[in-house]
Design a protein around this motif. Structure first.
Motif, PDB file in Angstrom:
ATOM      1  N   GLY A  11       0.879  -1.301   0.159  1.00  0.00           N
ATOM      2  CA  GLY A  11       0.360  -0.253  -0.207  1.00  0.00           C
ATOM      3  C   GLY A  11       0.766   1.251   0.148  1.00  0.00           C
ATOM      4  N   PRO A  12      -0.121   2.038   0.231  1.00  0.00           N
ATOM      5  CA  PRO A  12       0.770   3.205   0.019  1.00  0.00           C
ATOM      6  C   PRO A  12       1.941   3.783   1.499  1.00  0.00           C
ATOM      7  CG  PRO A  12      -1.463   3.969   0.482  1.00  0.00           C
ATOM      8  CD  PRO A  12      -1.175   3.227   0.380  1.00  0.00           C
ATOM      9  N   MET A  13       3.388   4.335   1.115  1.00  0.00           N
ATOM     10  CA  MET A  13       3.844   4.966   2.064  1.00  0.00           C
ATOM     11  C   MET A  13       4.311   6.342   2.207  1.00  0.00           C
ATOM     12  SD  MET A  13       7.337   2.500   0.875  1.00  0.00           S
ATOM     13  CE  MET A  13       8.505   2.988   1.367  1.00  0.00           C
ATOM     14  N   VAL A  14       4.844   6.599   3.252  1.00  0.00           N
ATOM     15  CA  VAL A  14       4.762   8.212   3.240  1.00  0.00           C
ATOM     16  C   VAL A  14       6.380   8.446   3.503  1.00  0.00           C
ATOM     17  CG1 VAL A  14       2.044   8.075   4.336  1.00  0.00           C
ATOM     18  CG2 VAL A  14       4.185   7.471   6.381  1.00  0.00           C
ATOM     19  N   GLY A  15       6.797   9.775   2.969  1.00  0.00           N
ATOM     20  CA  GLY A  15       7.537  10.282   3.627  1.00  0.00           C
ATOM     21  C   GLY A  15       7.818  11.687   3.572  1.00  0.00           C
ATOM     22  N   ASN A  16       9.099  12.727   2.446  1.00  0.00           N
ATOM     23  CA  ASN A  16       9.095  13.516   2.900  1.00  0.00           C
ATOM     24  C   ASN A  16       9.626  14.531   1.977  1.00  0.00           C
ATOM     25  OD1 ASN A  16       8.369  14.186   5.710  1.00  0.00           O
ATOM     26  ND2 ASN A  16      10.509  14.202   6.376  1.00  0.00           N
ATOM     27  N   ASN A  17       9.206  15.699   0.938  1.00  0.00           N
ATOM     28  CA  ASN A  17       9.541  15.972  -0.484  1.00  0.00           C
ATOM     29  C   ASN A  17      10.640  16.627   0.446  1.00  0.00           C
ATOM     30  OD1 ASN A  17       7.708  15.241  -2.395  1.00  0.00           O
ATOM     31  ND2 ASN A  17       6.207  17.024  -1.783  1.00  0.00           N
ATOM     32  N   VAL A  18      12.097  16.619  -0.079  1.00  0.00           N
ATOM     33  CA  VAL A  18      12.292  17.917   0.451  1.00  0.00           C
ATOM     34  C   VAL A  18      12.944  18.744  -0.585  1.00  0.00           C
ATOM     35  CG1 VAL A  18      15.084  17.973   1.643  1.00  0.00           C
ATOM     36  CG2 VAL A  18      13.417  15.876   1.657  1.00  0.00           C
ATOM     37  N   SER A  19      12.715  20.050  -0.118  1.00  0.00           N
ATOM     38  CA  SER A  19      13.205  21.103  -0.779  1.00  0.00           C
ATOM     39  C   SER A  19      15.075  21.622  -1.326  1.00  0.00           C
ATOM     40  CB  SER A  19      12.428  22.606  -0.844  1.00  0.00           C
ATOM     41  OG  SER A  19      12.543  23.053   0.365  1.00  0.00           O
ATOM     42  N   HIS A  20      15.266  22.372  -1.863  1.00  0.00           N
ATOM     43  CA  HIS A  20      16.629  22.489  -2.106  1.00  0.00           C
ATOM     44  C   HIS A  20      16.894  23.296  -0.799  1.00  0.00           C
ATOM     45  CE1 HIS A  20      20.909  23.696  -3.715  1.00  0.00           C
ATOM     46  NE2 HIS A  20      19.833  24.027  -3.648  1.00  0.00           N
ATOM     47  N   ALA A  21      16.275  24.230   0.028  1.00  0.00           N
ATOM     48  CA  ALA A  21      16.578  24.866   1.683  1.00  0.00           C
ATOM     49  C   ALA A  21      15.716  23.807   2.583  1.00  0.00           C
ATOM     50  CB  ALA A  21      15.704  25.707   1.534  1.00  0.00           C
ATOM     51  N   HIS A  22      15.441  22.793   2.616  1.00  0.00           N
ATOM     52  CA  HIS A  22      15.743  21.314   2.780  1.00  0.00           C
ATOM     53  C   HIS A  22      14.495  21.905   3.530  1.00  0.00           C
ATOM     54  CE1 HIS A  22      17.944  18.302   3.965  1.00  0.00           C
ATOM     55  NE2 HIS A  22      17.821  18.278   5.332  1.00  0.00           N
ATOM     56  N   ASN A  23      13.342  22.031   3.154  1.00  0.00           N
ATOM     57  CA  ASN A  23      12.577  22.391   3.405  1.00  0.00           C
ATOM     58  C   ASN A  23      11.563  21.238   3.949  1.00  0.00           C
ATOM     59  OD1 ASN A  23      12.782  24.796   4.450  1.00  0.00           O
ATOM     60  ND2 ASN A  23      11.876  25.935   2.650  1.00  0.00           N
ATOM     61  N   LYS A  24      11.021  20.399   4.171  1.00  0.00           N
ATOM     62  CA  LYS A  24      10.566  19.144   4.233  1.00  0.00           C
ATOM     63  C   LYS A  24       8.503  19.391   4.482  1.00  0.00           C
ATOM     64  CE  LYS A  24      14.221  16.945   6.222  1.00  0.00           C
ATOM     65  NZ  LYS A  24      14.960  17.936   6.962  1.00  0.00           N
ATOM     66  N   THR A  25       7.957  18.715   3.358  1.00  0.00           N
ATOM     67  CA  THR A  25       6.276  18.448   3.577  1.00  0.00           C
ATOM     68  C   THR A  25       5.646  16.999   3.037  1.00  0.00           C
ATOM     69  OG1 THR A  25       6.152  18.964   1.071  1.00  0.00           O
ATOM     70  CG2 THR A  25       6.176  20.713   2.687  1.00  0.00           C
ATOM     71  N   LYS A  26       5.393  16.853   4.267  1.00  0.00           N
ATOM     72  CA  LYS A  26       4.394  15.219   3.960  1.00  0.00           C
ATOM     73  C   LYS A  26       3.990  14.874   2.834  1.00  0.00           C
ATOM     74  CE  LYS A  26       4.948  13.101   8.043  1.00  0.00           C
ATOM     75  NZ  LYS A  26       5.839  11.983   8.046  1.00  0.00           N
ATOM     76  N   ARG A  27       4.508  13.847   2.390  1.00  0.00           N
ATOM     77  CA  ARG A  27       3.823  13.221   0.870  1.00  0.00           C
ATOM     78  C   ARG A  27       3.823  11.810   0.882  1.00  0.00           C
ATOM     79  NH1 ARG A  27       7.883  12.094  -4.269  1.00  0.00           N
ATOM     80  NH2 ARG A  27       6.327  10.555  -4.398  1.00  0.00           N
ATOM     81  N   ARG A  28       3.306  10.959   0.263  1.00  0.00           N
ATOM     82  CA  ARG A  28       3.003   9.807  -0.178  1.00  0.00           C
ATOM     83  C   ARG A  28       3.832   8.813  -1.073  1.00  0.00           C
ATOM     84  NH1 ARG A  28      -2.648   7.223   1.526  1.00  0.00           N
ATOM     85  NH2 ARG A  28      -3.206   7.498  -0.365  1.00  0.00           N
ATOM     86  N   PHE A  29       3.862   7.777  -1.356  1.00  0.00           N
ATOM     87  CA  PHE A  29       4.265   7.403  -2.503  1.00  0.00           C
ATOM     88  C   PHE A  29       3.128   5.844  -2.377  1.00  0.00           C
ATOM     89  CE2 PHE A  29       8.363   9.026  -0.374  1.00  0.00           C
ATOM     90  CZ  PHE A  29       9.119   9.094  -1.325  1.00  0.00           C
ATOM     91  N   LEU A  30       2.282   6.376  -3.460  1.00  0.00           N
ATOM     92  CA  LEU A  30       1.514   5.321  -4.136  1.00  0.00           C
ATOM     93  C   LEU A  30       2.572   3.975  -4.684  1.00  0.00           C
ATOM     94  CD1 LEU A  30      -1.152   8.010  -4.676  1.00  0.00           C
ATOM     95  CD2 LEU A  30      -0.750   6.912  -2.928  1.00  0.00           C
ATOM     96  N   PRO A  31       1.315   2.939  -4.622  1.00  0.00           N
ATOM     97  CA  PRO A  31       2.519   2.248  -5.451  1.00  0.00           C
ATOM     98  C   PRO A  31       1.503   2.036  -6.956  1.00  0.00           C
ATOM     99  CG  PRO A  31       0.652   1.239  -4.046  1.00  0.00           C
ATOM    100  CD  PRO A  31       0.738   2.544  -3.841  1.00  0.00           C
ATOM    101  N   ASN A  32       2.395   1.666  -7.940  1.00  0.00           N
ATOM    102  CA  ASN A  32       2.051   1.021  -8.628  1.00  0.00           C
ATOM    103  C   ASN A  32       1.285   0.047  -9.793  1.00  0.00           C
ATOM    104  OD1 ASN A  32       2.254   1.337 -11.829  1.00  0.00           O
ATOM    105  ND2 ASN A  32       4.103   1.102 -12.320  1.00  0.00           N
ATOM    106  N   LEU A  33      -0.922   0.236  -9.623  1.00  0.00           N
ATOM    107  CA  LEU A  33      -0.891  -0.326  -9.397  1.00  0.00           C
ATOM    108  C   LEU A  33      -1.503  -0.610 -11.383  1.00  0.00           C
ATOM    109  CD1 LEU A  33      -3.661   0.113  -6.353  1.00  0.00           C
ATOM    110  CD2 LEU A  33      -1.514  -1.986  -6.679  1.00  0.00           C
ATOM    111  N   ARG A  34      -1.988  -2.058 -11.003  1.00  0.00           N
ATOM    112  CA  ARG A  34      -2.631  -2.071 -12.066  1.00  0.00           C
ATOM    113  C   ARG A  34      -3.584  -3.141 -12.500  1.00  0.00           C
ATOM    114  NH1 ARG A  34      -0.592   1.561 -14.743  1.00  0.00           N
ATOM    115  NH2 ARG A  34       1.736   1.741 -15.046  1.00  0.00           N
TER     116      ARG A  34
END
Length: 62
Positions: A11-34
């Protein structure tokens, strides 16, 4: 509908988007479903949602 593989349960996993300024915002890594058709024992077919990595593994082991 859940974003979950019907065979492996991946299923989905969670992580961070990390900008060049090292700001972190939450994101989801979704599975590649077919959506694939699977033949059952009684001769009927059923559509299930399977991760692409699972399909590769199934082809390798077949």
């Amino acid at each position: 509908m859940a974003k979950r593989c019907a065979i492996t349960g991946k299923g989905p996993m969670v992580g961070n988007n990390v900008s060049h300024a090292h700001n972190k915002t939450k994101r989801r890594f979704l599975p590649n479903l077919r959506t694939v058709r699977v033949a059952l024992e009684d001769g009927t077919t059923m559509k299930i949602r399977v991760a692409a990595s699972t399909l590769r593994t199934m082809k390798k082991n077949a």
